[in-house]
Design a protein around this motif. Structure first.
Motif, mmCIF file in Angstrom:
data_model
loop_
_atom_site.group_PDB
_atom_site.id
_atom_site.type_symbol
_atom_site.label_atom_id
_atom_site.label_comp_id
_atom_site.label_asym_id
_atom_site.label_seq_id
_atom_site.Cartn_x
_atom_site.Cartn_y
_atom_site.Cartn_z
ATOM 1 N N LEU A 55 0.869 -1.277 -0.312
ATOM 2 C CA LEU A 55 -0.091 -0.011 -0.168
ATOM 3 C C LEU A 55 0.769 1.231 -0.067
ATOM 4 O O LEU A 55 1.651 1.492 0.964
ATOM 5 N N SER A 56 1.082 1.995 -0.978
ATOM 6 C CA SER A 56 1.650 3.373 -1.262
ATOM 7 C C SER A 56 0.915 4.408 -1.156
ATOM 8 O O SER A 56 -0.217 4.565 -1.479
ATOM 9 N N ARG A 57 1.333 5.458 -0.118
ATOM 10 C CA ARG A 57 0.711 6.487 0.087
ATOM 11 C C ARG A 57 1.687 7.600 -0.127
ATOM 12 O O ARG A 57 3.011 7.755 0.243
ATOM 13 N N ARG A 58 1.341 8.449 -1.202
ATOM 14 C CA ARG A 58 2.128 9.611 -1.629
ATOM 15 C C ARG A 58 1.439 11.066 -1.709
ATOM 16 O O ARG A 58 0.441 10.979 -2.043
ATOM 17 N N ASP A 59 2.171 11.992 -1.170
ATOM 18 C CA ASP A 59 1.507 13.112 -1.179
ATOM 19 C C ASP A 59 1.530 13.612 -2.569
ATOM 20 O O ASP A 59 2.478 13.468 -3.333
ATOM 21 N N ASN A 60 0.441 14.137 -3.107
ATOM 22 C CA ASN A 60 0.298 14.760 -4.187
ATOM 23 C C ASN A 60 1.130 16.090 -4.223
ATOM 24 O O ASN A 60 0.938 16.751 -3.189
ATOM 25 N N PHE A 61 2.076 16.036 -5.177
ATOM 26 C CA PHE A 61 2.993 17.220 -4.974
ATOM 27 C C PHE A 61 2.617 18.782 -5.463
ATOM 28 O O PHE A 61 3.254 19.496 -5.256
ATOM 29 N N ARG A 62 1.260 18.578 -5.653
ATOM 30 C CA ARG A 62 0.570 20.038 -5.734
ATOM 31 C C ARG A 62 -0.449 20.108 -4.747
ATOM 32 O O ARG A 62 -1.511 19.105 -4.848
ATOM 33 N N GLN A 63 -0.677 21.191 -4.499
ATOM 34 C CA GLN A 63 -1.931 21.369 -3.559
ATOM 35 C C GLN A 63 -3.190 21.727 -4.293
ATOM 36 O O GLN A 63 -2.942 22.320 -5.308
ATOM 37 N N VAL A 64 -4.076 21.307 -3.832
ATOM 38 C CA VAL A 64 -5.567 21.500 -4.306
ATOM 39 C C VAL A 64 -6.206 22.485 -3.486
ATOM 40 O O VAL A 64 -5.805 22.918 -2.521
ATOM 41 N N GLY A 65 -7.640 22.905 -3.986
ATOM 42 C CA GLY A 65 -8.212 23.790 -3.301
ATOM 43 C C GLY A 65 -8.317 25.001 -4.008
ATOM 44 O O GLY A 65 -8.196 25.213 -5.140
ATOM 45 N N SER A 66 -8.291 26.321 -3.359
ATOM 46 C CA SER A 66 -8.047 27.529 -3.790
ATOM 47 C C SER A 66 -6.868 28.219 -3.319
ATOM 48 O O SER A 66 -6.252 27.684 -2.062
ATOM 49 N N ARG A 67 -6.381 29.342 -3.951
ATOM 50 C CA ARG A 67 -5.272 29.888 -3.306
ATOM 51 C C ARG A 67 -5.480 30.583 -1.874
ATOM 52 O O ARG A 67 -4.671 30.736 -0.946
ATOM 53 N N ALA A 68 -6.843 30.801 -1.545
ATOM 54 C CA ALA A 68 -7.285 31.273 -0.071
ATOM 55 C C ALA A 68 -7.173 30.167 0.819
ATOM 56 O O ALA A 68 -7.415 30.434 2.161
ATOM 57 N N ASN A 69 -7.416 28.883 0.149
ATOM 58 C CA ASN A 69 -7.739 27.751 0.929
ATOM 59 C C ASN A 69 -7.038 26.381 0.717
ATOM 60 O O ASN A 69 -7.758 25.645 0.088
ATOM 61 N N PRO A 70 -5.757 26.465 0.558
ATOM 62 C CA PRO A 70 -4.911 25.383 -0.330
ATOM 63 C C PRO A 70 -4.728 24.203 0.692
ATOM 64 O O PRO A 70 -4.912 24.554 2.014
ATOM 65 N N TYR A 71 -4.834 23.057 0.343
ATOM 66 C CA TYR A 71 -4.517 21.744 1.093
ATOM 67 C C TYR A 71 -3.963 20.642 0.421
ATOM 68 O O TYR A 71 -3.975 20.751 -0.799
ATOM 69 N N TRP A 72 -3.116 19.698 1.176
ATOM 70 C CA TRP A 72 -2.481 18.721 0.620
ATOM 71 C C TRP A 72 -3.451 17.545 0.710
ATOM 72 O O TRP A 72 -4.118 17.382 1.362
#
Length: 302
Positions: A55-72
């Motif tokens: 089971l491989s868990r990897r951070d997605n290397f780009r944040q999602v959401g919005s510039r005001a509300n980004p998250y990993w």
């Protein structure tokens, strides 16, 4: 055994002697002639396939959401492999669903409306992410990749069985193998790839124990004592200090790799890497490593 990284430079097995087709490359010691004090007996396969399930868990290397509300978010993937002793292989793959990385990221995701999928990151670039698992697939492995891979070398099942079970002899053989990769820091190269011997290859337990002892002798490797992995399994932790080797120089930094090993069975349980900069953390959890008679199939969800 075949050299995996230098086209046209094949390592050729002739009887019990290993020779190099290109004279410019250093010769590797033959597996049957390594300066060992003892060799592990070839283990009898206890099934049709050597099977690994990760089971491989990897951070997605780009944040999602919005510039005001980004998250990993963290991507989960199930990766399985099956190998027979005669050189056939299969790979199974399945996306197991993404999720917010931390409690803070989960709060930001909830403010974002708790989306089940993402098609753009915070700057508008395309991403393909979903909280829902995919159907997955299983496919045969073609070519020499059906063999077992260690430090840039393709090994047959029989060659894996002949790896030295004495730590000093195994380290000598690994050093020779690593030197074929010109321009590499030999110790770092070995430390980075030797954990594969603790689960990916069907090596006898004595060889896996020797590999563990070799790891402890390498620069930047530190024993940390008893630990539990993300699934709550007990083992012994080792940390490995590495440098991030990709990206512009000002983005490079220290990576700490933490292994948790079941030292009773000498099998890797967890391999986690954490970096100084965000977005590149990853963890591989070894769910199974051993023999099975179950035929290759699409990975089942945990």
């Amino acid at each position: 055994m075949k050299l995996a990284t230098a086209p046209g430079r094949r390592l050729i097995v002739a009887g019990t002697c290993l020779a190099v087709a290109a004279a410019a490359l250093p010769a590797l010691p033959g597996l049957a002639e390594s300066p060992v004090t003892r060799l592990a007996a070839a283990s009898t396969p206890q099934g049709t396939y050597w099977h690994t399930r990760v089971l491989s868990r990897r951070d997605n290397f780009r944040q999602v959401g919005s510039r005001a509300n980004p998250y990993w978010v963290v991507q989960q993937r199930l990766i399985e492999q099956w190998h027979t002793t005669d050189g056939r292989g299969w790979t199974g793959y399945r996306e197991a669903g993404a999720y917010p990385k931390s409690a803070k990221d989960r709060q930001a995701w909830q403010r974002d409306g708790s989306p089940a999928k993402w098609t753009r990151d915070v700057v508008g670039q395309t991403v393909v992410l979903s909280t829902r698992p995919t159907r997955g697939h299983v496919t045969p492995i073609r070519g020499q990749n059906t063999q077992f891979f260690l430090l840039g070398q393709y090994l047959t099942y029989e060659e894996v069985q002949r790896l030295p079970a004495d730590p000093a002899a195994l380290k000598a053989w690994l050093t020779k193998a690593a030197q074929v990769r010109a321009g590499r820091d030999t110790d770092s190269f070995i430390a980075g790839l030797l954990p594969d011997l603790l689960y990916r290859l069907p090596a006898p337990k004595q060889v896996r124990a020797a590999a563990y002892q070799v790891l402890l002798t390498l620069p930047g490797v530190h024993a940390e004592g008893a630990a539990r992995d993300d699934l709550g399994r007990n083992g012994t932790a080792l940390s490995i200090d590495q440098r991030q080797a990709t990206g512009p120089k000002d983005e490079q930094g220290k990576i700490t790799r933490r292994l948790i090993v079941d030292t009773a069975g000498m099998v890797l349980l967890s391999d986690a890497q954490k970096a100084e900069r965000p977005g590149v953390d990853n963890t591989d959890l070894v769910l199974h490593a051993g023999w099975t008679n179950a035929a290759p199939a699409v990975p089942a969800l945990p």
